[in-house]
Motif scaffolding. Sequence first.
Motif, PDB file in Angstrom:
ATOM      1  N   VAL A  68       0.831  -1.203   0.000  1.00 33.50           N
ATOM      2  CA  VAL A  68       0.000   0.000   0.000  1.00 33.50           C
ATOM      3  C   VAL A  68       0.867   1.254   0.000  1.00 33.50           C
ATOM      4  O   VAL A  68       0.646   2.195  -0.766  1.00 33.50           O
ATOM      5  CB  VAL A  68      -0.955  -0.007   1.208  1.00 33.50           C
ATOM      6  CG1 VAL A  68      -1.642   1.340   1.354  1.00 33.50           C
ATOM      7  CG2 VAL A  68      -1.985  -1.118   1.076  1.00 33.50           C
ATOM      8  N   ALA A  69       1.884   1.268   0.856  1.00 32.95           N
ATOM      9  CA  ALA A  69       2.729   2.460   0.984  1.00 32.95           C
ATOM     10  C   ALA A  69       3.530   2.743  -0.280  1.00 32.95           C
ATOM     11  O   ALA A  69       3.707   3.901  -0.670  1.00 32.95           O
ATOM     12  CB  ALA A  69       3.665   2.291   2.173  1.00 32.95           C
ATOM     13  N   LEU A  70       4.014   1.687  -0.942  1.00 32.86           N
ATOM     14  CA  LEU A  70       4.912   1.876  -2.081  1.00 32.86           C
ATOM     15  C   LEU A  70       4.186   2.073  -3.407  1.00 32.86           C
ATOM     16  O   LEU A  70       4.780   2.595  -4.351  1.00 32.86           O
ATOM     17  CB  LEU A  70       5.863   0.677  -2.197  1.00 32.86           C
ATOM     18  CG  LEU A  70       6.893   0.547  -1.079  1.00 32.86           C
ATOM     19  CD1 LEU A  70       7.628  -0.788  -1.180  1.00 32.86           C
ATOM     20  CD2 LEU A  70       7.893   1.699  -1.117  1.00 32.86           C
ATOM     21  N   THR A  71       2.951   1.660  -3.515  1.00 28.53           N
ATOM     22  CA  THR A  71       2.219   1.795  -4.778  1.00 28.53           C
ATOM     23  C   THR A  71       1.197   2.923  -4.743  1.00 28.53           C
ATOM     24  O   THR A  71       0.431   3.091  -5.691  1.00 28.53           O
ATOM     25  CB  THR A  71       1.509   0.480  -5.132  1.00 28.53           C
ATOM     26  OG1 THR A  71       0.601   0.123  -4.072  1.00 28.53           O
ATOM     27  CG2 THR A  71       2.512  -0.642  -5.328  1.00 28.53           C
ATOM     28  N   LEU A  96      -3.151   1.307  11.740  1.00 29.56           N
ATOM     29  CA  LEU A  96      -3.022   1.864  10.398  1.00 29.56           C
ATOM     30  C   LEU A  96      -4.312   1.703   9.598  1.00 29.56           C
ATOM     31  O   LEU A  96      -4.702   2.610   8.848  1.00 29.56           O
ATOM     32  CB  LEU A  96      -1.853   1.202   9.673  1.00 29.56           C
ATOM     33  CG  LEU A  96      -0.463   1.534  10.240  1.00 29.56           C
ATOM     34  CD1 LEU A  96       0.617   0.712   9.550  1.00 29.56           C
ATOM     35  CD2 LEU A  96      -0.161   3.027  10.087  1.00 29.56           C
ATOM     36  N   VAL A  97      -4.989   0.574   9.736  1.00 29.66           N
ATOM     37  CA  VAL A  97      -6.254   0.384   9.032  1.00 29.66           C
ATOM     38  C   VAL A  97      -7.310   1.355   9.549  1.00 29.66           C
ATOM     39  O   VAL A  97      -8.027   1.997   8.764  1.00 29.66           O
ATOM     40  CB  VAL A  97      -6.735  -1.077   9.181  1.00 29.66           C
ATOM     41  CG1 VAL A  97      -8.165  -1.230   8.655  1.00 29.66           C
ATOM     42  CG2 VAL A  97      -5.803  -2.021   8.433  1.00 29.66           C
ATOM     43  N   ALA A  98      -7.422   1.493  10.874  1.00 27.86           N
ATOM     44  CA  ALA A  98      -8.424   2.400  11.444  1.00 27.86           C
ATOM     45  C   ALA A  98      -8.119   3.856  11.119  1.00 27.86           C
ATOM     46  O   ALA A  98      -9.036   4.674  10.972  1.00 27.86           O
ATOM     47  CB  ALA A  98      -8.480   2.205  12.961  1.00 27.86           C
ATOM     48  N   PHE A  99      -6.849   4.186  10.960  1.00 32.40           N
ATOM     49  CA  PHE A  99      -6.454   5.563  10.691  1.00 32.40           C
ATOM     50  C   PHE A  99      -6.600   5.909   9.206  1.00 32.40           C
ATOM     51  O   PHE A  99      -7.133   6.962   8.838  1.00 32.40           O
ATOM     52  CB  PHE A  99      -5.011   5.784  11.146  1.00 32.40           C
ATOM     53  CG  PHE A  99      -4.406   7.087  10.719  1.00 32.40           C
ATOM     54  CD1 PHE A  99      -5.126   8.277  10.770  1.00 32.40           C
ATOM     55  CD2 PHE A  99      -3.098   7.142  10.261  1.00 32.40           C
ATOM     56  CE1 PHE A  99      -4.562   9.482  10.369  1.00 32.40           C
ATOM     57  CE2 PHE A  99      -2.520   8.334   9.857  1.00 32.40           C
ATOM     58  CZ  PHE A  99      -3.258   9.497   9.912  1.00 32.40           C
ATOM     59  N   ARG A 100      -6.167   5.007   8.314  1.00 35.22           N
ATOM     60  CA  ARG A 100      -6.083   5.341   6.893  1.00 35.22           C
ATOM     61  C   ARG A 100      -7.322   4.963   6.094  1.00 35.22           C
ATOM     62  O   ARG A 100      -7.624   5.601   5.083  1.00 35.22           O
ATOM     63  CB  ARG A 100      -4.860   4.640   6.279  1.00 35.22           C
ATOM     64  CG  ARG A 100      -3.526   5.163   6.796  1.00 35.22           C
ATOM     65  CD  ARG A 100      -3.332   6.614   6.489  1.00 35.22           C
ATOM     66  NE  ARG A 100      -1.975   7.082   6.798  1.00 35.22           N
ATOM     67  CZ  ARG A 100      -1.582   8.350   6.695  1.00 35.22           C
ATOM     68  NH1 ARG A 100      -2.437   9.279   6.309  1.00 35.22           N
ATOM     69  NH2 ARG A 100      -0.336   8.697   7.004  1.00 35.22           N
ATOM     70  N   CYS A 101      -8.026   3.918   6.481  1.00 39.90           N
ATOM     71  CA  CYS A 101      -9.185   3.470   5.708  1.00 39.90           C
ATOM     72  C   CYS A 101     -10.433   4.197   6.206  1.00 39.90           C
ATOM     73  O   CYS A 101     -10.791   4.097   7.378  1.00 39.90           O
ATOM     74  CB  CYS A 101      -9.371   1.966   5.832  1.00 39.90           C
ATOM     75  SG  CYS A 101     -10.751   1.319   4.874  1.00 39.90           S
ATOM     76  N   ASP A 106      -8.296   5.471  -0.705  1.00 38.78           N
ATOM     77  CA  ASP A 106      -9.561   4.865  -1.118  1.00 38.78           C
ATOM     78  C   ASP A 106      -9.350   3.802  -2.190  1.00 38.78           C
ATOM     79  O   ASP A 106     -10.233   2.964  -2.407  1.00 38.78           O
ATOM     80  CB  ASP A 106     -10.509   5.953  -1.648  1.00 38.78           C
ATOM     81  CG  ASP A 106     -10.910   6.930  -0.552  1.00 38.78           C
ATOM     82  OD1 ASP A 106     -10.675   6.611   0.631  1.00 38.78           O
ATOM     83  OD2 ASP A 106     -11.456   8.008  -0.877  1.00 38.78           O
ATOM     84  N   ASP A 107      -8.213   3.827  -2.866  1.00 34.18           N
ATOM     85  CA  ASP A 107      -7.918   2.820  -3.880  1.00 34.18           C
ATOM     86  C   ASP A 107      -7.516   1.482  -3.273  1.00 34.18           C
ATOM     87  O   ASP A 107      -7.382   0.489  -3.998  1.00 34.18           O
ATOM     88  CB  ASP A 107      -6.787   3.309  -4.799  1.00 34.18           C
ATOM     89  CG  ASP A 107      -7.158   4.574  -5.547  1.00 34.18           C
ATOM     90  OD1 ASP A 107      -8.369   4.809  -5.746  1.00 34.18           O
ATOM     91  OD2 ASP A 107      -6.241   5.342  -5.917  1.00 34.18           O
ATOM     92  N   PHE A 108      -7.296   1.453  -1.958  1.00 38.96           N
ATOM     93  CA  PHE A 108      -6.783   0.241  -1.302  1.00 38.96           C
ATOM     94  C   PHE A 108      -7.766  -0.307  -0.272  1.00 38.96           C
ATOM     95  O   PHE A 108      -7.360  -0.951   0.699  1.00 38.96           O
ATOM     96  CB  PHE A 108      -5.441   0.545  -0.632  1.00 38.96           C
ATOM     97  CG  PHE A 108      -4.378   1.006  -1.586  1.00 38.96           C
ATOM     98  CD1 PHE A 108      -3.629   0.086  -2.300  1.00 38.96           C
ATOM     99  CD2 PHE A 108      -4.144   2.358  -1.785  1.00 38.96           C
ATOM    100  CE1 PHE A 108      -2.653   0.512  -3.190  1.00 38.96           C
ATOM    101  CE2 PHE A 108      -3.170   2.792  -2.669  1.00 38.96           C
ATOM    102  CZ  PHE A 108      -2.421   1.862  -3.378  1.00 38.96           C
ATOM    103  N   THR A 109      -9.034  -0.038  -0.495  1.00 36.75           N
ATOM    104  CA  THR A 109     -10.042  -0.515   0.457  1.00 36.75           C
ATOM    105  C   THR A 109     -10.014  -2.030   0.584  1.00 36.75           C
ATOM    106  O   THR A 109     -10.103  -2.587   1.695  1.00 36.75           O
ATOM    107  CB  THR A 109     -11.443  -0.053   0.027  1.00 36.75           C
ATOM    108  OG1 THR A 109     -11.467   1.376  -0.046  1.00 36.75           O
ATOM    109  CG2 THR A 109     -12.491  -0.512   1.026  1.00 36.75           C
ATOM    110  N   GLN A 110      -9.869  -2.737  -0.543  1.00 37.88           N
ATOM    111  CA  GLN A 110      -9.817  -4.196  -0.505  1.00 37.88           C
ATOM    112  C   GLN A 110      -8.562  -4.689   0.219  1.00 37.88           C
ATOM    113  O   GLN A 110      -8.596  -5.708   0.909  1.00 37.88           O
ATOM    114  CB  GLN A 110      -9.873  -4.763  -1.924  1.00 37.88           C
ATOM    115  CG  GLN A 110     -11.203  -4.523  -2.622  1.00 37.88           C
ATOM    116  CD  GLN A 110     -12.365  -5.142  -1.865  1.00 37.88           C
ATOM    117  OE1 GLN A 110     -12.261  -6.255  -1.331  1.00 37.88           O
ATOM    118  NE2 GLN A 110     -13.487  -4.426  -1.802  1.00 37.88           N
TER     119      GLN A 110
END
Length: 540
Positions: free
Chosen positions: A375-378, A436-441, A389-393
């Motif tokens: 997620v961080a690198l792409t 990280l999931v709770a913060f970023r998603c 939002d592109d990495f919800t899955q």
Amino acid sequence: MRDSHPPDSDARQKELTRRGESSSRLNRSGRVRQKQWTPKVKTGCVTCKIRKVKCDETKPSCQRCSSTGRKCDGYNPVPQKPTSKALKVVQMPSPWELLPGDRIEMESFQFFHSVTTPNLAGFFDQGRWACRLLQMSHQYPALWHAMAAVAGAHRNFVTDRTPITVSRSQDNNEVRFALRQWNKSIQSLQTLLSGQDLTKLDRLVVLSICLLFTTLSSLQGRQSQAFVHINSGLKLLHHWNLADIAGCQSDEDLDLKMLFILFSQLDSQARPYRLKNLQWTDKQLTPSSSQAPFQSLLDACVALEVHFNHMMQLFSDPSLYTHGPNAETQTKKQKCIDNFTDWDNKLAQFLSTTPQPEDKKALSLLYIRRALARVALTMDFSKGELAHDDFTQDYASILHLVSEILEAPNHQTQNPPQPPKLNFSLATITTEPLFLVAFRCREPTIRKQAMRLLRRFPGREGICEGMTALKIVEKVIEIEEECLTSAEGACTNGRWICGNHRVSLLQFFLVHERQVKTVMHTGEDLVLGRSGRELVTTYW
């Protein structure tokens, strides 16, 4: 009734028996055979005990077994208080022979062995480092007392009945015991370091003590002390030329791999903090350059954590989030992507030959760390915070893997009836990915489930405080949901939360030995140059 044998027959039988016993005591020269007495050894290796032969007690494998081509099964750990650095294991005295202080140390050793040790190295210890660490404590007083200090602090951590929303008392019997053992360990460590040239085993012990001191500081919530011990251990790794683990095969090298995993994870956790008055080392750990497939999940974990650490050093520059990546940063980023791609290929080759890995939870943890790196690198930095939002899955997949490790079903919607119990681990497992999931998603279902797991499984992993992470996420959501009631025209595009109101930068500052200040900047704050909003939390 008559006897079955006549009296003279019984007499002849007794005479024959007497003559046989007499002749059995004679050797070929006709002299009486002398019985040879040998001392009984109760502290020998397991193999010699089974064979009922005298063991020379050489560590780690006795010469008696090695000289005959047998495998030495090692020594059963016998709790005892060491008196010197000699390789001699002294038989543990009886309980009534111990002084009160010694008895407490013995109990702490047992607690460390049965409760604390499994929490040191996570899923990748496989009995190697933990077993050898216990054995080495009998040879090194500094290690023994460090283990006793950690055991006291850990027991206080898991048995304290103070509610997790209230700060603990820092003065009780367990805390005072841990402090005394810590002082004894420091004194013994100074003696060890002031001696002759250190062997590789000596250096591994010193690095292990650095990790135990980090553990002690983390359990007590003293983050500034934990940073000092992490930094000291990293500098010693480079100073002793142990930062290159290529070709590690021996038992000591396996111990070094475990040290690598823990130090690299702790370094990755410490990078986001603003460390004042502490010159942090910028040298990088070096993974193996071999192109061969991994031989175990331990090898895969070592390489992954080293790559992850390199990535964290890249993303620790705040200017990356305000001005975007420059040419040099892009080159480093591509190098990280190539390293992870190579790691993917090696892991795939290993799994093709080992379809059933030794620990499914360990493999799940590797997948979690790899997904966070992907997620961080792409991510497209030109989209700002909306890129998440592109990495919800991906975030949903990470949440599923975390639930499997915690053995918590995703469909649970109610809090458990019993109050949650505090957990501790020196290794990074679930707290950091949940944060990280709770913060970023921003997808509501995924975010709420991550927060629910943080609340249900509170604890501390390394220097990552789960309860503090939960408070930060709750404050972030409060800030971000202001867009739902803001004036028309103040918001921009974005699913669930608009781009202006999303918190895009967190800054952490240690303001006290048990307090951390978190500064939260929204996208609008960064554009307008406004100061972010602060949250000061006290560690339990």
